[in-house]
Design an enzyme around this catalytic site. Structure first.
Site, short mmCIF file in Angstrom:
data_model
loop_
_atom_site.label_atom_id
_atom_site.label_comp_id
_atom_site.label_asym_id
_atom_site.label_seq_id
_atom_site.Cartn_x
_atom_site.Cartn_y
_atom_site.Cartn_z
N PRO A 81 0.77 -1.25 0.00
CA PRO A 81 0.00 0.00 0.00
C PRO A 81 0.80 1.30 0.00
CG PRO A 81 0.03 -0.94 2.19
CD PRO A 81 0.74 -1.92 1.30
N CYS A 82 1.39 1.62 -1.13
CA CYS A 82 2.15 2.87 -1.23
C CYS A 82 1.23 4.09 -1.20
CB CYS A 82 3.03 2.86 -2.47
SG CYS A 82 2.20 2.45 -4.00
N HIS A 83 -0.06 3.91 -1.46
CA HIS A 83 -0.99 5.04 -1.39
C HIS A 83 -1.14 5.56 0.04
CE1 HIS A 83 -3.42 1.41 -0.73
NE2 HIS A 83 -4.21 2.17 0.01
#
Length: 169
Positions: free
Chosen positions: A135-137
């Site tokens: 989850p880079c968001h």
């Protein structure tokens, strides 16, 4: 030896999903063309490209459940096919960020023991082949703004909205 890669799209947002026999290799951005995905993967690994919904179903189902707000965690096996040890350290740290929570680029750098490498962390995050699942968001700037996102800021806003997260505009 060529690796077999199987590709299909999520029902929500038409996101390309690529898996190997070992796990998920790549999650694309909204409506990303298969040709773009194939070109990226060809620059990284040798493989045989197979369109097969049956082989990708477990990953597509989990992704669709997440995108429709029914899932908070992923249990799919991950098959990182490339990335330096630094990039993989960053990506593995991203897996520890809980659903609905955020962190900053500088906090990621500190967590992996490279507190001065904030820009390198941003670069590694931009090369994450498994956005959403890794989850880079959930990584924002130190002051709570969006920063960048490989899939585009509209995609990042959408993913943060799914998790009911706020950010500075």
């Amino acid at each position: 030896m060529q690796k077999k890669l199987y590709v299909h799209r999520s029902k929500h947002y038409s996101i390309p999903v690529v898996v190997s026999d070992e796990g998920i290799v790549y999650i694309g951005s909204f409506a990303e063309p298969f040709e773009k995905v194939q070109a990226l993967l060809e620059s990284k690994i040798r493989f045989e490209w197979i369109v097969d919904a049956n082989k990708t179903q477990y990953a597509v189902d989990q992704l669709d459940d997440y995108l429709s707000g029914k899932r908070e965690t992923f249990t799919c096996p991950i098959d990182f096919q490339w990335g330096t040890s630094f990039q993989q350290a960053v990506w593995n740290h991203l897996l520890t960020i809980p659903y609905g929570m955020s962190t900053s680029y500088s906090e990621v750098a500190q967590a992996i023991g490279c507190r001065q490498a904030v820009r390198a962390v941003g670069s590694a995050i931009g090369k994450n082949p498994l956005s959403i699942i890794v989850p880079c968001h959930r990584v924002l700037t130190k002051d709570g703004r969006l920063g960048g996102y490989n899939g585009g800021l509209e995609m990042k806003r959408t993913l943060l909205a799914i998790e009911k997260m706020t950010f500075k505009r």
